[in-house]
Design a protein around this motif. Sequence first.
Motif, PDB file in Angstrom:
ATOM      1  N   GLY A  74       0.827  -1.201   0.000  1.00  0.00           N
ATOM      2  CA  GLY A  74       0.000   0.000   0.000  1.00  0.00           C
ATOM      3  C   GLY A  74       0.863   1.253   0.000  1.00  0.00           C
ATOM      4  O   GLY A  74       1.964   1.267   0.554  1.00  0.00           O
ATOM      5  N   GLY A  75       0.372   2.311  -0.648  1.00  0.00           N
ATOM      6  CA  GLY A  75       1.056   3.591  -0.590  1.00  0.00           C
ATOM      7  C   GLY A  75       2.161   3.786  -1.610  1.00  0.00           C
ATOM      8  O   GLY A  75       2.700   4.893  -1.746  1.00  0.00           O
ATOM      9  N   ASN A  76       2.551   2.751  -2.326  1.00  0.00           N
ATOM     10  CA  ASN A  76       3.588   2.882  -3.349  1.00  0.00           C
ATOM     11  C   ASN A  76       3.188   2.015  -4.534  1.00  0.00           C
ATOM     12  O   ASN A  76       3.594   0.849  -4.638  1.00  0.00           O
ATOM     13  CB  ASN A  76       4.952   2.455  -2.786  1.00  0.00           C
ATOM     14  N   PHE A  77       2.411   2.584  -5.435  1.00  0.00           N
ATOM     15  CA  PHE A  77       1.875   1.792  -6.544  1.00  0.00           C
ATOM     16  C   PHE A  77       2.972   1.326  -7.492  1.00  0.00           C
ATOM     17  O   PHE A  77       2.872   0.234  -8.060  1.00  0.00           O
ATOM     18  CB  PHE A  77       0.819   2.584  -7.313  1.00  0.00           C
ATOM     19  N   GLN A  78       4.024   2.131  -7.659  1.00  0.00           N
ATOM     20  CA  GLN A  78       5.113   1.735  -8.549  1.00  0.00           C
ATOM     21  C   GLN A  78       5.736   0.424  -8.083  1.00  0.00           C
ATOM     22  O   GLN A  78       5.968  -0.492  -8.874  1.00  0.00           O
ATOM     23  CB  GLN A  78       6.180   2.828  -8.599  1.00  0.00           C
ATOM     24  N   ASN A  79       5.982   0.298  -6.777  1.00  0.00           N
ATOM     25  CA  ASN A  79       6.533  -0.948  -6.237  1.00  0.00           C
ATOM     26  C   ASN A  79       5.567  -2.108  -6.403  1.00  0.00           C
ATOM     27  O   ASN A  79       5.964  -3.240  -6.710  1.00  0.00           O
ATOM     28  CB  ASN A  79       6.865  -0.776  -4.759  1.00  0.00           C
ATOM     29  N   SER A  80       4.289  -1.836  -6.196  1.00  0.00           N
ATOM     30  CA  SER A  80       3.278  -2.877  -6.356  1.00  0.00           C
ATOM     31  C   SER A  80       3.233  -3.381  -7.789  1.00  0.00           C
ATOM     32  O   SER A  80       3.173  -4.592  -8.039  1.00  0.00           O
ATOM     33  CB  SER A  80       1.907  -2.327  -5.940  1.00  0.00           C
ATOM     34  N   LEU A  81       3.282  -2.453  -8.734  1.00  0.00           N
ATOM     35  CA  LEU A  81       3.224  -2.817 -10.151  1.00  0.00           C
ATOM     36  C   LEU A  81       4.464  -3.600 -10.572  1.00  0.00           C
ATOM     37  O   LEU A  81       4.366  -4.623 -11.264  1.00  0.00           O
ATOM     38  CB  LEU A  81       3.082  -1.547 -10.997  1.00  0.00           C
ATOM     39  N   GLU A  82       5.648  -3.143 -10.155  1.00  0.00           N
ATOM     40  CA  GLU A  82       6.890  -3.838 -10.499  1.00  0.00           C
ATOM     41  C   GLU A  82       6.908  -5.241  -9.907  1.00  0.00           C
ATOM     42  O   GLU A  82       7.304  -6.209 -10.576  1.00  0.00           O
ATOM     43  CB  GLU A  82       8.094  -3.038  -9.993  1.00  0.00           C
ATOM     44  N   PHE A 107      -4.012  -1.149 -14.709  1.00  0.00           N
ATOM     45  CA  PHE A 107      -2.574  -1.343 -14.932  1.00  0.00           C
ATOM     46  C   PHE A 107      -2.103  -2.690 -14.388  1.00  0.00           C
ATOM     47  O   PHE A 107      -1.295  -3.377 -15.014  1.00  0.00           O
ATOM     48  CB  PHE A 107      -1.784  -0.211 -14.280  1.00  0.00           C
ATOM     49  N   LEU A 108      -2.593  -3.072 -13.219  1.00  0.00           N
ATOM     50  CA  LEU A 108      -2.180  -4.346 -12.616  1.00  0.00           C
ATOM     51  C   LEU A 108      -2.599  -5.534 -13.477  1.00  0.00           C
ATOM     52  O   LEU A 108      -1.834  -6.475 -13.680  1.00  0.00           O
ATOM     53  CB  LEU A 108      -2.776  -4.467 -11.212  1.00  0.00           C
TER      54      LEU A 108
END
Length: 215
Positions: A74-82, A107-108
């Motif tokens: 949560g809170g960091n979508f770039q990390n979640s997506l990567e 995007f996910l």
Amino acid sequence: MKNILLIGLGRFGKHIAIQSSQLGHEIMAVDLDEERVNDALPYVTNAQIGDCTNEEFLKSLGIANYDICFVTIGGNFQNSLETTCLLKELGGKMVISRAERDVQEKFLLRNGADKVVYPEKMVAKWATIRYTDDHILDYMEVDASHAIFEVEVPKEWIGKTVGKLDIRRRYDINIMAVKDDGKVSMAISADTCFKEDVTLLVLGEYKAIKKCFCI
């Protein structure tokens, strides 16, 4: 029992860890925050501190060995997506990622997620349906158009049987169970007679259930 990789141990991730543990699943939990990892230890099989955007670190976890990979960052979508993308590239069988906005969900799904969970949106929908009508006691979504509702027995049904009311044909819904004083009975037949002080678990399309129970 399933082998689960859980990445992200915020509030949502911790709840998944607790529920998965109660169901008897094997859980490997990962987070960058040492305190969160330590807090999760009572509920997981194993845990590591690590950066899941690092491909080498993810490889060391043996991604293909897990039945489900949850990405609850949560809170960091770039990390979640990567992380989602890397998990799929490394052989993740089922990657389920958390979204906080509609655009993130899109995007996910385009970048490796097999399923996307949207906790805030799901809870908001449940709470709205559950608490805006006095007749609804509980609710569980099955898909975009079907749901299971726990509802009060309509007054005009009391003393009548399922067969006499011809519920499935007339209302296009299914009575799955009767709940009486917390006990659930799924032995529903044409002779099942409705009485006061019980509730029904009903499956059907939203529009059919709303029409039948005047929701």
